[in-house]
Design a protein around this motif. Structure first.
Motif, PDB file in Angstrom:
ATOM      1  N   PRO A   1      -0.272   3.922   6.011  1.00 20.95           N
ATOM      2  CA  PRO A   1      -0.414   1.985   5.333  1.00 20.95           C
ATOM      3  C   PRO A   1       0.323   0.820   7.250  1.00 20.95           C
ATOM      4  O   PRO A   1       1.005   1.314   7.402  1.00 20.95           O
ATOM      5  CB  PRO A   1       0.762   1.634   4.693  1.00 20.95           C
ATOM      6  CG  PRO A   1       1.634   3.280   4.934  1.00 20.95           C
ATOM      7  CD  PRO A   1       0.948   4.136   6.001  1.00 20.95           C
TER       8      PRO A   1
ATOM      9  N   ALA B   1       0.984  -1.095   0.247  1.00 18.68           N
ATOM     10  CA  ALA B   1       0.074   0.166  -0.066  1.00 18.68           C
ATOM     11  C   ALA B   1       1.126   1.075  -0.040  1.00 18.68           C
ATOM     12  O   ALA B   1       0.243   2.267  -0.361  1.00 18.68           O
ATOM     13  CB  ALA B   1      -0.999  -0.292   1.357  1.00 18.68           C
ATOM     14  N   ASP B   2       1.819   1.324   1.091  1.00 18.00           N
ATOM     15  CA  ASP B   2       2.650   2.026   1.110  1.00 18.00           C
ATOM     16  C   ASP B   2       3.151   2.678  -0.239  1.00 18.00           C
ATOM     17  O   ASP B   2       3.473   4.085  -0.877  1.00 18.00           O
ATOM     18  CB  ASP B   2       3.212   2.274   2.514  1.00 18.00           C
ATOM     19  CG  ASP B   2       4.547   3.611   2.572  1.00 18.00           C
ATOM     20  OD1 ASP B   2       3.818   4.380   2.136  1.00 18.00           O
ATOM     21  OD2 ASP B   2       5.845   3.002   3.144  1.00 18.00           O
ATOM     22  N   THR B   3       3.843   1.725  -1.057  1.00 22.15           N
ATOM     23  CA  THR B   3       5.062   1.396  -1.821  1.00 22.15           C
ATOM     24  C   THR B   3       3.661   2.121  -3.271  1.00 22.15           C
ATOM     25  O   THR B   3       4.310   3.657  -4.059  1.00 22.15           O
ATOM     26  CB  THR B   3       5.631   0.031  -2.483  1.00 22.15           C
ATOM     27  OG1 THR B   3       6.200   0.453  -1.435  1.00 22.15           O
ATOM     28  CG2 THR B   3       6.783   0.819  -3.399  1.00 22.15           C
TER      29      THR B   3
ATOM     30  N   ARG C   1       0.981   3.985  -3.030  1.00 24.90           N
ATOM     31  CA  ARG C   1       0.969   5.393  -2.682  1.00 24.90           C
ATOM     32  C   ARG C   1       2.040   6.083  -2.769  1.00 24.90           C
ATOM     33  O   ARG C   1       1.789   6.808  -3.659  1.00 24.90           O
ATOM     34  CB  ARG C   1       0.990   5.176  -1.552  1.00 24.90           C
ATOM     35  CG  ARG C   1      -0.586   6.927  -0.763  1.00 24.90           C
ATOM     36  CD  ARG C   1      -0.354   6.328   0.338  1.00 24.90           C
ATOM     37  NE  ARG C   1      -0.578   8.011   0.880  1.00 24.90           N
ATOM     38  CZ  ARG C   1      -1.879   8.328   1.331  1.00 24.90           C
ATOM     39  NH1 ARG C   1      -2.771   7.385   0.990  1.00 24.90           N
ATOM     40  NH2 ARG C   1      -2.032   9.910   1.502  1.00 24.90           N
ATOM     41  N   GLN C   2       3.425   5.823  -2.961  1.00 23.39           N
ATOM     42  CA  GLN C   2       3.874   6.933  -3.079  1.00 23.39           C
ATOM     43  C   GLN C   2       4.340   6.966  -4.866  1.00 23.39           C
ATOM     44  O   GLN C   2       4.897   7.850  -5.516  1.00 23.39           O
ATOM     45  CB  GLN C   2       5.612   6.324  -2.622  1.00 23.39           C
ATOM     46  CG  GLN C   2       5.403   6.489  -1.554  1.00 23.39           C
ATOM     47  CD  GLN C   2       5.035   7.688  -0.553  1.00 23.39           C
ATOM     48  OE1 GLN C   2       5.171   8.571  -0.640  1.00 23.39           O
ATOM     49  NE2 GLN C   2       4.646   7.580   0.878  1.00 23.39           N
TER      50      GLN C   2
ATOM     51  N   GLN D   1       1.502   9.191  -6.182  1.00 26.09           N
ATOM     52  CA  GLN D   1       1.991  10.269  -5.725  1.00 26.09           C
ATOM     53  C   GLN D   1       3.007  10.841  -6.609  1.00 26.09           C
ATOM     54  O   GLN D   1       2.909  12.974  -7.431  1.00 26.09           O
ATOM     55  CB  GLN D   1       2.822  10.597  -4.142  1.00 26.09           C
ATOM     56  CG  GLN D   1       3.177  12.299  -3.730  1.00 26.09           C
ATOM     57  CD  GLN D   1       2.335  12.521  -2.599  1.00 26.09           C
ATOM     58  OE1 GLN D   1       1.698  11.647  -1.909  1.00 26.09           O
ATOM     59  NE2 GLN D   1       1.601  13.526  -2.793  1.00 26.09           N
TER      60      GLN D   1
ATOM     61  N   GLU E   1      13.542   4.288  -5.333  1.00 22.54           N
ATOM     62  CA  GLU E   1      12.773   3.534  -4.596  1.00 22.54           C
ATOM     63  C   GLU E   1      11.911   4.175  -5.801  1.00 22.54           C
ATOM     64  O   GLU E   1      10.296   3.946  -6.217  1.00 22.54           O
ATOM     65  CB  GLU E   1      12.610   3.637  -3.113  1.00 22.54           C
ATOM     66  CG  GLU E   1      10.749   3.220  -3.247  1.00 22.54           C
ATOM     67  CD  GLU E   1      10.528   3.007  -1.835  1.00 22.54           C
ATOM     68  OE1 GLU E   1      11.312   3.077  -0.894  1.00 22.54           O
ATOM     69  OE2 GLU E   1       9.728   2.420  -1.259  1.00 22.54           O
ATOM     70  N   ASN E   2      11.701   5.274  -5.743  1.00 21.78           N
ATOM     71  CA  ASN E   2      10.419   6.040  -5.921  1.00 21.78           C
ATOM     72  C   ASN E   2      10.921   6.828  -7.736  1.00 21.78           C
ATOM     73  O   ASN E   2       9.704   7.159  -8.492  1.00 21.78           O
ATOM     74  CB  ASN E   2      10.335   7.727  -5.567  1.00 21.78           C
ATOM     75  CG  ASN E   2       9.398   7.036  -4.074  1.00 21.78           C
ATOM     76  OD1 ASN E   2       8.989   6.370  -4.228  1.00 21.78           O
ATOM     77  ND2 ASN E   2      10.239   6.960  -3.089  1.00 21.78           N
TER      78      ASN E   2
ATOM     79  N   TYR F   1      -2.815   9.212   6.096  1.00 20.60           N
ATOM     80  CA  TYR F   1      -3.264   7.970   6.072  1.00 20.60           C
ATOM     81  C   TYR F   1      -1.689   6.910   6.468  1.00 20.60           C
ATOM     82  O   TYR F   1      -1.319   7.272   6.104  1.00 20.60           O
ATOM     83  CB  TYR F   1      -3.039   7.639   4.176  1.00 20.60           C
ATOM     84  CG  TYR F   1      -2.793   5.702   4.375  1.00 20.60           C
ATOM     85  CD1 TYR F   1      -4.662   5.586   4.235  1.00 20.60           C
ATOM     86  CD2 TYR F   1      -1.606   5.730   3.228  1.00 20.60           C
ATOM     87  CE1 TYR F   1      -3.887   3.898   3.623  1.00 20.60           C
ATOM     88  CE2 TYR F   1      -1.977   4.694   3.814  1.00 20.60           C
ATOM     89  CZ  TYR F   1      -2.723   3.978   3.647  1.00 20.60           C
ATOM     90  OH  TYR F   1      -2.989   2.062   3.014  1.00 20.60           O
TER      91      TYR F   1
END
Lengths: 460, 363
Positions: B276, A131-133, A135-136, A139, B314-315, B274
């Motif tokens: 998680p 869920a967190d990944t 969401r990022q 984003q 990661e992003n 939020y």
């Protein structure tokens, strides 16, 4: 993808506009919108009015001559094979939206030369089934790449996390695979829409089939994945099987990510129940079914997996023989929309599409068609176009995207696993029936919908 | 030495520096020795960072915000790992615990950001006191395993038995954040002079907390208390013989690092609206170890860089067209290369280069 320099200055400008709201700056924002259209060249006349008639909201107005969709799917983790298939379908949808083909001819709102005169572009992200990944990743699509719509998910936690973000950022979320009651129940949002059915509806569709197959006074035993999704499946199956006169002997939670189910299975075998329900999904589901069959449980009891799909059946191999469950969609469903999607997908990728792929494709086109009907990408107007929209062009008969909880009211395919000898070419299941939407579903003030409060459109 | 704080003996160093010369290197070293300059460097850093990140590095402000939040976590973690020499493998319990505490507090008590931040931090500190009290009975690998155990206990508690509080696997979705001090909308834009550098009020809020956190960490590490931490790392038995109550200092280091994790975790809940379930999972404990080691253990700024690089891969890298799906592998390779080439992390590398340029180590 827009260049970074311009993207940043535009964002700053829009945010200043939102904060200040003065006439002068608003005029400036209008200029920047018009400039974008001029640069587009190919944009039709409606675009100019597009940014003038509605205020900036989320990633509206769209700059330049392309509109960006965000495709957020699991590319690593236990659902990555589903994610790959979803991504193929998304890319296919993008191609068809820009160049025609597939369902474009059957969607009267779509023309095959982009959406509202804009060329469709896309960005991809990896949710890692986390869920967190997810969401990022969403984003990034919203803030850097200016996506006007995000779609994806192969897990309910992911879908709920991402649609919460989308509500906050005023960007549309078209849910792909998410089966929990909560997605359009207590965690529902105004900006999220779900085509997939939920655990409650699985119970409604599956119970009559099981009654017909195995008789009316059976006892059953449930093993369920111990988290929100598993719990909603367990509750719903218990509710609807009790309605047909079955009795639950026991239901046992299994921890998240269990790989060895043998102790749970031996307890289940000793319970003397007639039917064993395995409420697991993904790799866990494939594991628990295989282990149950290897332990010989299928000799004394009937095994049911309430929700499964093609990759799971493939992983379970011969163990899936005779196992009942509901599936999102299957290429064996014989109607024009299903066949044309299957053909287009096979032509492009030389493989049979899975249920999640159909969801991904349908949700992308559904959004594009709603934007065309609204005549703008302004999210509140697109949302109003989708709410209570009636359609029958995604391969599952007549459907309604309900306004009260954004849950599609649709028919549900019930399937049964094929024996290993008959499995071939991506065909692992036999379609038993497609339960009509008249036999499933629930009113807006009952079931999961009773807990749903959608939140704001963003233009109140 | 590169893994020591720069001004362990500030008075002595500046005296000798003033005597020797007034050259550029000497002035630079005198500047760096003042504690206030560390704060100044941090302020300048967080001000220019979003501009550079957004325009040159393919970034976006929300990720810059997240980098600072993880940076605070890593700075605190380094007080425990780098300065006191204790490897905790369960810090997710403070990060996620604070995030849940902050989220639940915001939904049911008060949604004032400062109170939410305080609630999450206090929760992490109290939790750390209990977990530390139990885990610090043992050292080394046993300590690491015990903290890991507590972390996983918290994860499973939040996943199921406490799901009525945490909303289980779906994550806590009812976080509500009121405007800061009643007037400043944290998810809104920023007024003119600041808007040149930043486009998001939340970033400003997080940046201010980051500067305060770095200043606080710097103060702690340069106080006699911080020197005791280092003494314990170098030789626990000798510190004991000197008459220090080693166990108490270790517990305190544990609680301090948890307080930083609590600040960061609360900000994480505020940032995302939020929480998680994954924020309690052991992989988060692993991530913070990797960030800290990548950045450079035993340095103040290193962990900030480590957190930034980790989140960048990661992003941002994960969104690349072909390489994207291999981002786990890329992260692994970067980590291995960094550890082999720069045993002191990124910051160790930067210091090495700086010493090359300025002509030697002044300490």
């Amino acid at each position: 993808m827009p260049t970074n320099g311009s993207s940043v200055s535009r964002r700053q400008l829009l945010q200043t506009t939102g904060a200040a709201g003065t006439v002068g700056i608003a005029g400036l924002a209008g200029c920047s919108g018009d400039g974008g259209d001029g640069g587009g060249g190919g944009g039709d006349g409606g675009d100019g009015g597009d940014s003038d008639s509605y205020p900036a909201l989320g990633n509206f107005p769209v700059e330049g001559d392309t509109v960006t969709f965000g495709f957020n799917v699991p590319q690593s983790g236990p659902y990555s094979s589903e994610g790959q298939d979803e991504l193929r379908a998304y890319q296919l949808a993008k191609k068809h939206l820009n160049n025609g083909g597939g369902w474009i001819e059957d969607f009267e709102d779509l023309s095959g030369d982009g959406v509202l005169g804009y060329t469709v572009d896309s960005v991809n992200g990896d949710t890692a089934t986390d869920a967190d990944t997810a969401r990022q990743s969403a984003q990034r699509m919203i803030n850097r790449d200016d996506a006007v719509m995000v779609s994806g998910g192969s897990s309910s936690a992911v879908a709920i996390a991402v649609q919460g973000l989308c509500q906050q950022e005023n960007v549309m979320f078209m849910a792909c695979l998410t089966h929990s009651n909560d997605t359009t129940g207590k965690d529902c949002v105004r900006y999220g829409f779900r085509e997939m059915f939920n655990a409650y509806m699985t119970g409604q569709a599956l119970a009559p089939v099981l009654e017909e197959e195995y008789g009316s006074d059976n006892t059953f035993y449930q093993l369920y994945a111990d988290y929100s999704w598993g719990q909603t499946v367990q509750e719903s199956m218990n509710q609807f099987l009790s309605d047909v006169g079955w009795e639950e002997l026991n239901s046992v939670p299994t921890p998240l990510g269990t790989s060895d189910f043998s102790s749970y299975l031996s307890e289940a075998a000793n319970s003397g129940a007639d039917v064993l329900l395995l409420d697991h999904y993904g790799l866990d589901g494939a594991n628990s079914v295989s282990q149950a069959v290897n332990a010989g449980l299928d000799e004394d009891m009937e095994i049911v997996v309430p929700l499964y799909n093609r990759p799971m059946a493939q992983a379970a191999g011969g163990s899936i023989e005779g196992v009942f469950g509901t599936i999102a969609w299957d290429s064996q469903i014989d109607n024009d929309a299903s066949n044309s999607f299957t053909t287009a997908f096979e032509d492009e990728y030389d493989r049979v599409p899975s249920g999640p792929a159909q969801l991904a494709y349908a949700q992308t086109l559904q959004y594009a068609a709603a934007a065309e009907r609204a005549g703008t990408f302004y999210p509140p107007e697109v949302i109003r176009e989708l709410e209570d929209y009636e359609y029958d062009n995604v391969g599952l008969g007549q459907e309604t995207m309900r306004a009260c909880d954004h849950q599609a009211q649709r028919s549900i395919p019930v399937a049964r696993g094929l024996p290993e000898s008959e499995q071939s070419d991506g065909n692992f299941i036999d379609l038993v029936q497609v339960t009509s939407r008249d036999d499933v579903g629930y009113a807006c003030d009952s079931g999961p919908a009773a807990e749903c409060e959608l939140g704001e459109y963003g233009d109140e | 030495m590169s893994d020591e704080p720069r001004d362990a003996t500030p008075a002595a160093a500046s005296e000798s520096g003033a005597d020797v010369s007034d050259g550029f290197a000497a002035r630079l070293s005198r500047f760096r020795e003042r504690e206030s300059s560390t704060v100044l460097i941090t302020i300048v850093g967080v001000l220019v960072f979003p501009f550079i990140f957004n325009n040159l590095l393919n970034g976006y402000t929300q990720l810059a915000t997240l980098m600072l939040i993880w940076g605070i976590f890593a700075v605190g973690f380094d007080i425990l790992l780098g300065y006191t020499g204790l490897l905790s493998f369960g810090h997710a319990v403070f990060w996620g615990g604070a995030a849940y505490a902050a989220g639940i507090f915001s939904a049911s008590v008060s949604s004032q950001p400062l109170l939410v931040l305080l609630a999450g931090t206090v929760f992490a500190v109290l939790l750390a006191w209990v977990v530390g009290f139990l885990s610090l009975r043992r050292g080394g690998i046993y300590f690491a395993i015990l903290t890991l155990t507590f972390g996983q206990m918290a994860f499973y508690l939040a996943a199921s038995p406490l799901a009525f509080l945490t909303n289980g696997e779906n994550g806590f979705t009812s976080v509500t954040i009121a405007p800061l001090l009643g007037v400043i909308d944290l998810h809104g834009g920023v007024p003119f002079p600041l808007s040149i550098a930043v486009d998001n009020m939340l970033y400003v809020f997080v940046a201010v907390v980051t500067v305060l956190s770095v200043a606080m960490a710097n103060r702690i590490l340069h106080s006699p208390y911080g020197i005791v931490f280092r003494a314990i790392r170098e030789n626990e038995r000798r510190a004991e013989f000197v008459g220090l109550h080693v166990w108490r200092y270790k517990l305190m280091a544990f609680i301090i690092s948890a307080a930083f994790a609590g600040i960061a975790g609360s900000l994480f809940a505020i940032e995302g609206n939020y929480v998680p379930l994954g924020s309690l999972y052991w992989t988060e404990s692993g991530a913070i170890v990797i960030m800290t080691v990548l950045g450079g253990v035993g340095s103040l700024f290193g962990p900030l860089f480590g957190a930034g690089l980790y989140l960048y891969i990661e992003n941002i890298v994960s969104g690349f067209e072909t390489l994207g799906s291999f981002w786990h592998l890329i992260l692994g390779i970067v980590f291995v290369v960094a550890v082999v080439v720069f045993p002191d992390g990124i910051w160790g590398g930067i210091e090495y280069l700086r010493d090359k340029v300025t002509g030697g180590d002044e300490s």
